[in-house]
Design a protein around this motif. Structure first.
Motif, PDB file in Angstrom:
ATOM      1  N   ASP A  39       0.829  -1.216   0.000  1.00 55.40           N
ATOM      2  CA  ASP A  39       0.000   0.000   0.000  1.00 55.40           C
ATOM      3  C   ASP A  39       0.859   1.259   0.000  1.00 55.40           C
ATOM      4  OD1 ASP A  39      -2.385  -1.357  -0.088  1.00 55.40           O
ATOM      5  OD2 ASP A  39      -2.749  -1.256   2.077  1.00 55.40           O
ATOM      6  N   GLN A  40       1.979   1.217   0.719  1.00 56.54           N
ATOM      7  CA  GLN A  40       2.864   2.380   0.732  1.00 56.54           C
ATOM      8  C   GLN A  40       3.396   2.678  -0.660  1.00 56.54           C
ATOM      9  OE1 GLN A  40       5.922   2.322   3.784  1.00 56.54           O
ATOM     10  NE2 GLN A  40       4.631   1.086   5.123  1.00 56.54           N
ATOM     11  N   TYR A  41       3.727   1.623  -1.398  1.00 63.34           N
ATOM     12  CA  TYR A  41       4.224   1.813  -2.761  1.00 63.34           C
ATOM     13  C   TYR A  41       3.121   2.285  -3.703  1.00 63.34           C
ATOM     14  CZ  TYR A  41       8.819   0.128  -1.610  1.00 63.34           C
ATOM     15  OH  TYR A  41      10.081   0.022  -1.065  1.00 63.34           O
ATOM     16  N   VAL A  42       1.918   1.758  -3.515  1.00 64.22           N
ATOM     17  CA  VAL A  42       0.787   2.207  -4.328  1.00 64.22           C
ATOM     18  C   VAL A  42       0.584   3.710  -4.156  1.00 64.22           C
ATOM     19  CG1 VAL A  42      -1.717   2.092  -4.581  1.00 64.22           C
ATOM     20  CG2 VAL A  42      -0.392  -0.026  -4.357  1.00 64.22           C
ATOM     21  N   ASN A  43       0.579   4.157  -2.919  1.00 58.50           N
ATOM     22  CA  ASN A  43       0.355   5.583  -2.649  1.00 58.50           C
ATOM     23  C   ASN A  43       1.487   6.443  -3.204  1.00 58.50           C
ATOM     24  OD1 ASN A  43      -2.012   4.962  -1.277  1.00 58.50           O
ATOM     25  ND2 ASN A  43      -0.989   4.815   0.709  1.00 58.50           N
ATOM     26  N   ALA A  44       2.733   5.964  -3.054  1.00 63.44           N
ATOM     27  CA  ALA A  44       3.879   6.729  -3.551  1.00 63.44           C
ATOM     28  C   ALA A  44       3.841   6.848  -5.068  1.00 63.44           C
ATOM     29  CB  ALA A  44       5.183   6.078  -3.099  1.00 63.44           C
ATOM     30  N   MET A  45       3.521   5.754  -5.732  1.00 67.66           N
ATOM     31  CA  MET A  45       3.467   5.780  -7.201  1.00 67.66           C
ATOM     32  C   MET A  45       2.396   6.738  -7.697  1.00 67.66           C
ATOM     33  SD  MET A  45       4.039   1.757  -8.081  1.00 67.66           S
ATOM     34  CE  MET A  45       5.550   0.935  -7.580  1.00 67.66           C
ATOM     35  N   ARG A  46       1.236   6.653  -7.102  1.00 71.59           N
ATOM     36  CA  ARG A  46       0.151   7.529  -7.528  1.00 71.59           C
ATOM     37  C   ARG A  46       0.476   8.993  -7.268  1.00 71.59           C
ATOM     38  NH1 ARG A  46      -4.752   3.649  -5.230  1.00 71.59           N
ATOM     39  NH2 ARG A  46      -4.843   2.276  -7.068  1.00 71.59           N
ATOM     40  N   SER A  47       1.230   9.255  -6.206  1.00 69.18           N
ATOM     41  CA  SER A  47       1.542  10.647  -5.856  1.00 69.18           C
ATOM     42  C   SER A  47       2.434  11.329  -6.882  1.00 69.18           C
ATOM     43  CB  SER A  47       2.199  10.716  -4.475  1.00 69.18           C
ATOM     44  OG  SER A  47       3.547  10.253  -4.524  1.00 69.18           O
ATOM     45  N   ILE A  48       3.170  10.542  -7.698  1.00 70.92           N
ATOM     46  CA  ILE A  48       4.038  11.154  -8.709  1.00 70.92           C
ATOM     47  C   ILE A  48       3.519  10.915 -10.129  1.00 70.92           C
ATOM     48  CG2 ILE A  48       6.077  10.994  -7.228  1.00 70.92           C
ATOM     49  CD1 ILE A  48       7.030   8.669  -9.046  1.00 70.92           C
ATOM     50  N   GLY A  49       2.290  10.404 -10.232  1.00 75.60           N
ATOM     51  CA  GLY A  49       1.674  10.277 -11.535  1.00 75.60           C
ATOM     52  C   GLY A  49       1.761   8.920 -12.191  1.00 75.60           C
ATOM     53  N   LEU A  50       2.340   7.930 -11.522  1.00 73.93           N
ATOM     54  CA  LEU A  50       2.349   6.569 -12.066  1.00 73.93           C
ATOM     55  C   LEU A  50       0.983   5.918 -11.864  1.00 73.93           C
ATOM     56  CD1 LEU A  50       5.803   5.221 -10.793  1.00 73.93           C
ATOM     57  CD2 LEU A  50       5.202   5.775 -13.151  1.00 73.93           C
ATOM     58  N   THR A  51       0.627   5.034 -12.749  1.00 66.51           N
ATOM     59  CA  THR A  51      -0.601   4.265 -12.616  1.00 66.51           C
ATOM     60  C   THR A  51      -0.271   2.891 -12.052  1.00 66.51           C
ATOM     61  OG1 THR A  51      -1.638   5.368 -14.498  1.00 66.51           O
ATOM     62  CG2 THR A  51      -2.541   3.234 -13.852  1.00 66.51           C
ATOM     63  N   VAL A  52      -0.971   2.497 -11.013  1.00 64.30           N
ATOM     64  CA  VAL A  52      -0.794   1.155 -10.467  1.00 64.30           C
ATOM     65  C   VAL A  52      -1.791   0.249 -11.175  1.00 64.30           C
ATOM     66  CG1 VAL A  52      -0.871  -0.294  -8.416  1.00 64.30           C
ATOM     67  CG2 VAL A  52      -0.013   2.052  -8.255  1.00 64.30           C
ATOM     68  N   ALA A  53      -1.262  -0.621 -12.035  1.00 68.75           N
ATOM     69  CA  ALA A  53      -2.137  -1.478 -12.828  1.00 68.75           C
ATOM     70  C   ALA A  53      -2.807  -2.544 -11.976  1.00 68.75           C
ATOM     71  CB  ALA A  53      -1.333  -2.136 -13.948  1.00 68.75           C
ATOM     72  N   GLY A  54      -2.147  -2.949 -10.900  1.00 70.87           N
ATOM     73  CA  GLY A  54      -2.725  -3.938 -10.014  1.00 70.87           C
ATOM     74  C   GLY A  54      -1.690  -4.503  -9.072  1.00 70.87           C
ATOM     75  N   SER A  55      -2.153  -5.071  -7.962  1.00 70.48           N
ATOM     76  CA  SER A  55      -1.284  -5.721  -6.986  1.00 70.48           C
ATOM     77  C   SER A  55      -1.649  -7.199  -6.970  1.00 70.48           C
ATOM     78  CB  SER A  55      -1.467  -5.102  -5.600  1.00 70.48           C
ATOM     79  OG  SER A  55      -0.587  -5.673  -4.669  1.00 70.48           O
ATOM     80  N   ILE A  56      -0.656  -8.063  -7.199  1.00 75.97           N
ATOM     81  CA  ILE A  56      -0.914  -9.484  -7.419  1.00 75.97           C
ATOM     82  C   ILE A  56      -0.160 -10.339  -6.404  1.00 75.97           C
ATOM     83  CG2 ILE A  56      -0.846 -11.346  -9.116  1.00 75.97           C
ATOM     84  CD1 ILE A  56      -0.452  -9.128 -11.261  1.00 75.97           C
ATOM     85  N   PRO A  57      -0.851 -10.957  -5.434  1.00 76.73           N
ATOM     86  CA  PRO A  57      -0.179 -11.933  -4.565  1.00 76.73           C
ATOM     87  C   PRO A  57       0.177 -13.166  -5.387  1.00 76.73           C
ATOM     88  CG  PRO A  57      -2.266 -11.168  -3.623  1.00 76.73           C
ATOM     89  CD  PRO A  57      -2.247 -10.739  -5.051  1.00 76.73           C
ATOM     90  N   PHE A  58       1.420 -13.615  -5.250  1.00 75.05           N
ATOM     91  CA  PHE A  58       1.870 -14.772  -6.038  1.00 75.05           C
ATOM     92  C   PHE A  58       2.325 -15.875  -5.104  1.00 75.05           C
ATOM     93  CE2 PHE A  58       5.198 -17.189  -8.276  1.00 75.05           C
ATOM     94  CZ  PHE A  58       4.464 -17.631  -9.368  1.00 75.05           C
ATOM     95  N   ASN A  59       1.773 -17.047  -5.312  1.00 74.30           N
ATOM     96  CA  ASN A  59       2.142 -18.227  -4.545  1.00 74.30           C
ATOM     97  C   ASN A  59       2.547 -19.305  -5.535  1.00 74.30           C
ATOM     98  OD1 ASN A  59       2.318 -20.576  -3.025  1.00 74.30           O
ATOM     99  ND2 ASN A  59       0.567 -20.062  -1.723  1.00 74.30           N
ATOM    100  N   ALA A  60       3.838 -19.608  -5.575  1.00 73.42           N
ATOM    101  CA  ALA A  60       4.350 -20.568  -6.566  1.00 73.42           C
ATOM    102  C   ALA A  60       3.730 -21.948  -6.398  1.00 73.42           C
ATOM    103  CB  ALA A  60       5.871 -20.658  -6.451  1.00 73.42           C
ATOM    104  N   ALA A  61       3.181 -22.241  -5.224  1.00 72.65           N
ATOM    105  CA  ALA A  61       2.579 -23.560  -4.996  1.00 72.65           C
ATOM    106  C   ALA A  61       1.203 -23.673  -5.645  1.00 72.65           C
ATOM    107  CB  ALA A  61       2.472 -23.837  -3.502  1.00 72.65           C
ATOM    108  N   THR A  62       0.574 -22.528  -5.890  1.00 69.55           N
ATOM    109  CA  THR A  62      -0.797 -22.570  -6.422  1.00 69.55           C
ATOM    110  C   THR A  62      -0.953 -21.840  -7.753  1.00 69.55           C
ATOM    111  OG1 THR A  62      -1.382 -20.633  -5.080  1.00 69.55           O
ATOM    112  CG2 THR A  62      -1.822 -22.805  -4.138  1.00 69.55           C
ATOM    113  N   GLU A  63      -0.038 -20.936  -8.073  1.00 67.12           N
ATOM    114  CA  GLU A  63      -0.110 -20.211  -9.340  1.00 67.12           C
ATOM    115  C   GLU A  63       1.154 -20.458 -10.151  1.00 67.12           C
ATOM    116  OE1 GLU A  63      -2.791 -18.182  -6.584  1.00 67.12           O
ATOM    117  OE2 GLU A  63      -0.630 -17.814  -6.554  1.00 67.12           O
TER     118      GLU A  63
END
Length: 407
Positions: A197-221
Motif C-alpha cells: 500500500d505504501q508503494y501504491v500511494n507513492a506511485m500515484r503521488s508522482i503520476g504513475l498508474t498502479v495497474a494492479g497488486s498481485i499476490p503470487f504463490n508458486a505452490a498454487t499459481e
C-alpha cells in the motif's frame, strides 16, 4: 508479526559529529592505568575485553538469505581487534539463533543479556519485535536490521536504514520509462499488504498508474499465469515485493510471452550468489542499494573486501548483501563503544551514539544522523541492474532521491 516470519518481506533493505558524550562514570579521572587494564564493571566489559551478542535467524524460514551475516560481523570485529580493539579492549561476541521465531527471539535475547551478560546486541533478524520492550527497559543497546515497526519506538535501538523510500523507488521506475506498474507480492500477510500500500500511494503521488497488486504463490499459481495477469493489465513495469526465486520464474515467463516491460525492480536480492543461481532469468532487473554498491569500488569498499578476505575467508564471496549489512551494524556498534569512553556504560553508549549526526561508516553509506533518522526510510539510494547476460550487476544510478534529485 507472527512467529516464524520470513525475511521475504525485507525491503530489503544502505564520519561522526557528536553533540556530547556521556557515560564515563565508573572510572576515576585520576586513574592512570592504561585503557587496556581498566575494569569498569559494566555488563560484558572486563579489563581487556568487551563481549557483545549477535542475534540472527540462523535456522528456520529465510535463514539461507541471512547466512552471510555472520561473515560481516567476523570481518569487522577481526579488523577492529587487529587494529588494537576499542580503548585497548578486544571485542568478542556470542551468537544466538532465534530461528525466525518471535518467542524464541525473546528467549535468546534474554539469555544473552542475563546469562551471558553481554554489553549489547547486533541483530540481523525479523523476529525481534516481542523482545523490544524488555530490551528497552534494560537499557540494552541494539543495532541492526530495522524492518519491524517497533524499532522507531525505542531509543536504545539503532539502524542506519529503515527501508527503501517508496517514493525513491517510484521515481526510479518513472525515470526508466515505466508508466503502468504491476506489483507482485510473495504471500498475503498484513505486513506485506501494508508495505504494498505504501508503494501504491507513492506511485500515484508522482503520476504513475498502479495497474494492479498481485499476490503470487508458486505452490498454487504458475509463472505463466502471472505473465498473463501482467499482459491483461497492460503493465509496462514490475515492482517485486517477493522472493528472488518467485521473481525469476515470473520474469522468465514474461520473456517467453514477449511482453514489453520497460522497468522491473526488486527490493531484495542484491547478492553475487543470486547471479550464479538465477542471473540470466533476472536479466534487466534493478535493485535499490542502501550502501555504496560493491561495483562502485573506492577505499571504503577496498577496506571492506580486505576485512572479509582476511577475517571471514569462509564467505568465499565478499559481495553479499547481508554480510555488508552486518559489517555496517558492527561498525556502528564499535563507533558507539569508542564514543562511550574508556569505561563504557549502556546508558552512556546510547546517549553518545544517539548524538551522532553524520555517520557514514568510513564512506560505505551516505551520511546519516542517528538523532534524526529514527523510523524514517532512506530517501536516497543507488540502483544497480543485472546486465543482459545475467552475469553481473551494473551501477545505473549512483544516487536517486525521493524528490527526484540525484546522479
Amino acid at each position: 508479526m507472527r512467529a516464524g516470519v520470513s525475511v521475504r518481506r525485507l525491503a530489503a533493505i544502505t564520519a561522526v559529529a557528536v553533540a556530547g558524550v556521556a557515560g564515563v562514570a565508573g572510572c576515576s579521572a585520576a586513574d592512570s592505568r592504561s585503557e587496556a587494564s581498566v575494569d569498569c564493571h559494566s555488563p560484558g566489559v572486563t579489563a581487556n575485553q568487551v563481549n557483545l551478542g549477535f542475534v540472527v535467524s540462523d535456522s528456520g524460514i529465510g535463514a539461507d538469505a541471512l547466512a552471510s551475516a555472520r561473515f560481516g560481523v567476523d570481518a569487522r570485529i577481526g579488523l577492529a581487534n587487529d587494529e588494537g580493539g576499542v580503548h585497548g579492549r578486544r571485542v568478542t561476541y556470542e551468537l544466538a539463533d532465534d530461528g525466525g521465531s518471535l518467542s524464541q527471539g525473546v528467549s535468546v535475547t534474554q539469555a544473552l543479556v542475563q546469562s551471558k551478560s553481554v554489553f549489547g546486541l547486533i541483530t540481523v533478524t525479523v523476529a525481534l519485535n516481542d523482545a523490544m520492550d524488555q530490551l528497552d527497559e534494560q537499557q540494552v543497546p541494539v543495532i541492526g536490521l530495522a524492518v519491524e515497526s517497533g524499532w522507531a519506538e525505542h531509543p536504545n535501538m539503532f539502524s542506519d536504514s529503515y527501508g527503501a523510500s517508496p517514493q525513491t523507488v517510484s521515481r526510479y521506475i518513472q525515470a526508466t520509462g515505466g508508466t503502468r506498474v504491476a506489483i507482485f507480492t510473495t504471500g498475503t500477510g498484513q505486513a506485506t499488504l501494508d508495505n504494498a500500500d505504501q508503494y501504491v500511494n507513492a506511485m500515484r503521488s508522482i503520476g504513475l498508474t498502479v495497474a494492479g497488486s498481485i499476490p503470487f504463490n508458486a505452490a498454487t499459481e504458475s509463472a505463466a499465469w502471472a505473465a498473463q495477469q501482467i499482459a491483461g493489465m497492460d503493465a509496462d513495469a514490475i515492482l517485486a515485493l517477493s522472493t528472488p526465486d518467485d521473481l525469476a520464474a515470473i520474469m522468465q515467463a514474461v520473456q517467453a510471452a514477449h511482453l514489453n516491460i520497460t522497468a522491473s525492480v526488486a527490493l531484495s536480492g542484491y547478492d553475487q550468489r543470486l547471479l550464479t543461481a538465477m542471473g540470466p532469468r533476472l536479466a534487466g532487473v534493478s535493485f535499490p542499494v542502501y550502501f555504496r554498491p560493491f561495483e562502485a569500488g573506492g577505499p571504503a569498499m577496498d577496506r571492506y573486501r580486505r576485512a572479509m578476505n582476511t577475517f571471514a575467508p569462509a564467505a568465499g564471496q565478499p559481495e553479499q548483501q547481508f554480510a555488508m549489512f552486518a559489517y555496517l551494524y558492527t561498525d556502528m556498534f564499535l563507533r558507539g563503544l569508542e564514543l562511550a569512553g574508556p569505561c563504557p556504560t549502556r546508558e552512556g553508549f546510547i546517549d553518545a551514539l544517539r548524538a551522532v549526526t553524520r555517520y557514514d561508516a568510513g564512506g560505505l553509506i551516505a551520511p546519516v544522523s542517528f538523532r534524526d533518522n529514527i523510523g524514517k526510510p532512506t530517501t536516497c539510494n543507488a540502483f544497480v541492474q543485472i546486465n543482459p547476460a545475467g552475469t553481473a550487476f551494473e551501477v545505473v544510478r549512483e544516487s536517486l532521491c525521493a524528490d527526484g534529485s540525484g546522479t
